[in-house]
Write an enzyme that holds these catalytic residues in place. Sequence first.
Site, PDB file in Angstrom:
ATOM      1  N   HIS A   1       0.667  -1.180   0.000  1.00  0.00           N
ATOM      2  CA  HIS A   1      -0.041   0.060   0.249  1.00  0.00           C
ATOM      3  C   HIS A   1       0.852   1.253   0.218  1.00  0.00           C
ATOM      4  O   HIS A   1       0.564   2.277   0.708  1.00  0.00           O
ATOM      5  CB  HIS A   1      -0.932   0.057   1.302  1.00  0.00           C
ATOM      6  CG  HIS A   1      -2.330   0.546   1.012  1.00  0.00           C
ATOM      7  ND1 HIS A   1      -2.349   2.014   0.999  1.00  0.00           N
ATOM      8  CD2 HIS A   1      -3.195   0.163   0.761  1.00  0.00           C
ATOM      9  CE1 HIS A   1      -3.651   2.281   0.594  1.00  0.00           C
ATOM     10  NE2 HIS A   1      -4.381   1.226   0.414  1.00  0.00           N
TER      11      HIS A   1
ATOM     12  N   GLU B   1      -1.806  -0.916  -6.264  1.00  0.00           N
ATOM     13  CA  GLU B   1      -1.551  -1.945  -5.706  1.00  0.00           C
ATOM     14  C   GLU B   1      -1.881  -3.512  -6.472  1.00  0.00           C
ATOM     15  O   GLU B   1      -2.933  -3.602  -7.098  1.00  0.00           O
ATOM     16  CB  GLU B   1      -2.992  -2.152  -4.403  1.00  0.00           C
ATOM     17  CG  GLU B   1      -2.703  -0.644  -3.679  1.00  0.00           C
ATOM     18  CD  GLU B   1      -4.166  -0.560  -3.063  1.00  0.00           C
ATOM     19  OE1 GLU B   1      -4.867  -1.527  -2.434  1.00  0.00           O
ATOM     20  OE2 GLU B   1      -4.529   0.655  -3.078  1.00  0.00           O
TER      21      GLU B   1
HETATM   22  C1  G6D Z   1      -7.475   0.866  -0.168  1.00  0.00           C
HETATM   23  O1  G6D Z   1      -9.089   0.707  -1.710  1.00  0.00           O
HETATM   24  C2  G6D Z   1      -8.871   0.880  -0.665  1.00  0.00           C
HETATM   25  C3  G6D Z   1      -9.293   2.403  -0.130  1.00  0.00           C
HETATM   26  O2  G6D Z   1     -10.873   2.430  -0.387  1.00  0.00           O
HETATM   27  C4  G6D Z   1      -9.153   2.635   1.090  1.00  0.00           C
HETATM   28  O3  G6D Z   1      -9.442   3.990   1.593  1.00  0.00           O
HETATM   29  C5  G6D Z   1      -7.558   2.551   1.475  1.00  0.00           C
HETATM   30  O4  G6D Z   1      -6.912   1.331   0.861  1.00  0.00           O
HETATM   31  C6  G6D Z   1      -7.245   2.685   2.939  1.00  0.00           C
HETATM   32  O5  G6D Z   1      -6.667   1.171  -1.284  1.00  0.00           O
END
Ligand code: G6D
Length: 344
Positions: A174, A310
């Site tokens: 992330h 991602e």
């Molecule tokens: C992610 O897809 C989700 C988002 O909606 C979220 O808010 C974030 O992670 C924290 O990528």
Amino acid sequence: MKITEKSFGKLVKLYTLENDQGVQLSVTDFGARIVRLQVPVDGHYRDLVLGFNTVEEYLEKDHFMGATIGRVAGRIAAGKFNINGENYQVDLNENGNTLHGGSDSFETKIWESKKNVTDELATVTFTYTSPANENGFPGNLNVAVTYSLDNANGWSVDYKAYSDVSTVFNPTNHVYFNLDGDPAKSVANHDLQVEADYYAPLDKNKLTIGKKQSVEYSTFDFRHSKKIAEVFEGDNTQNRMVDGLDHPFLLNKNNSQKIDARLVSSDGRVAIDLTTSSPAIVVFTANFGADFNVPMRHSTFNNHGGITLETQVTPGAERYPKFGSIILNKDERYHEHTLFSLEF
Ligand code: G6D
């Protein structure tokens, strides 16, 4: 090539992998997380990712930032799935659904670490055993995440795993990129290319609805590089609903294609080419709204001040087999690989 190691708070380490070109990738065992990515531009270091300087800030402000996400990235509707006829219910942590493996998942764990340096490659491997029933997921799951940096300015993430009981597994990373090096500046003027003919539309809770939608004639058509701005400014209802992008792009995977995605800074000085073994990329344009003015390294974040790429199986695959499978069978070996090639 070298790796330096220092404390990143109580019991937590920060490893900086550095190549002979001066690229520095800093990762921590806290959440097997990317903290910093620096490249030299015009004699100065430019930091290409969002991050904080302390573990406490990650916990307070955004614990997903830069982290390894799992066991299942994205949302599982009502936290329910079925494996070989057996129904499972996992913990719910967002609007009655399960986001990113439920609360306090991979991103808040302190992982074991092991580093290795050769003339051409620096690697740090983080390992974590998620015990059976953690957040309700079946199986003792052994996970290894390896960050590598090479001398040709490529860095990569490898995910390996196995479980003693059949389970579900769909990890990602992330990290938010801002190739201008400034979280106060929206990524609207970055150029993005994604080799995807289809994307997956969402419902109002950001769950996929089992539909593959053609990108043609829409703001989602990134098959030729274009400014991201269009997804913030247009009247596409999917973009308006989430204030940008928060969508899975289903990668074409043509043999002729060299890369799966490319991101270029506003000034054109820095680019990242992404190639992955995963079938999809969830692109999230950090749609945190105007009130999320959080101080980060370098400056205070403004809405759309970062973008994630991602790599994963499209969320919802446990309900919609057309998106693929996230089942990891007992004793099966999981391995996915993503390479990010830097140009600067
Ligand atoms: C992610 O897809 C989700 C988002 O909606 C979220 O808010 C974030 O992670 C924290 O990528």
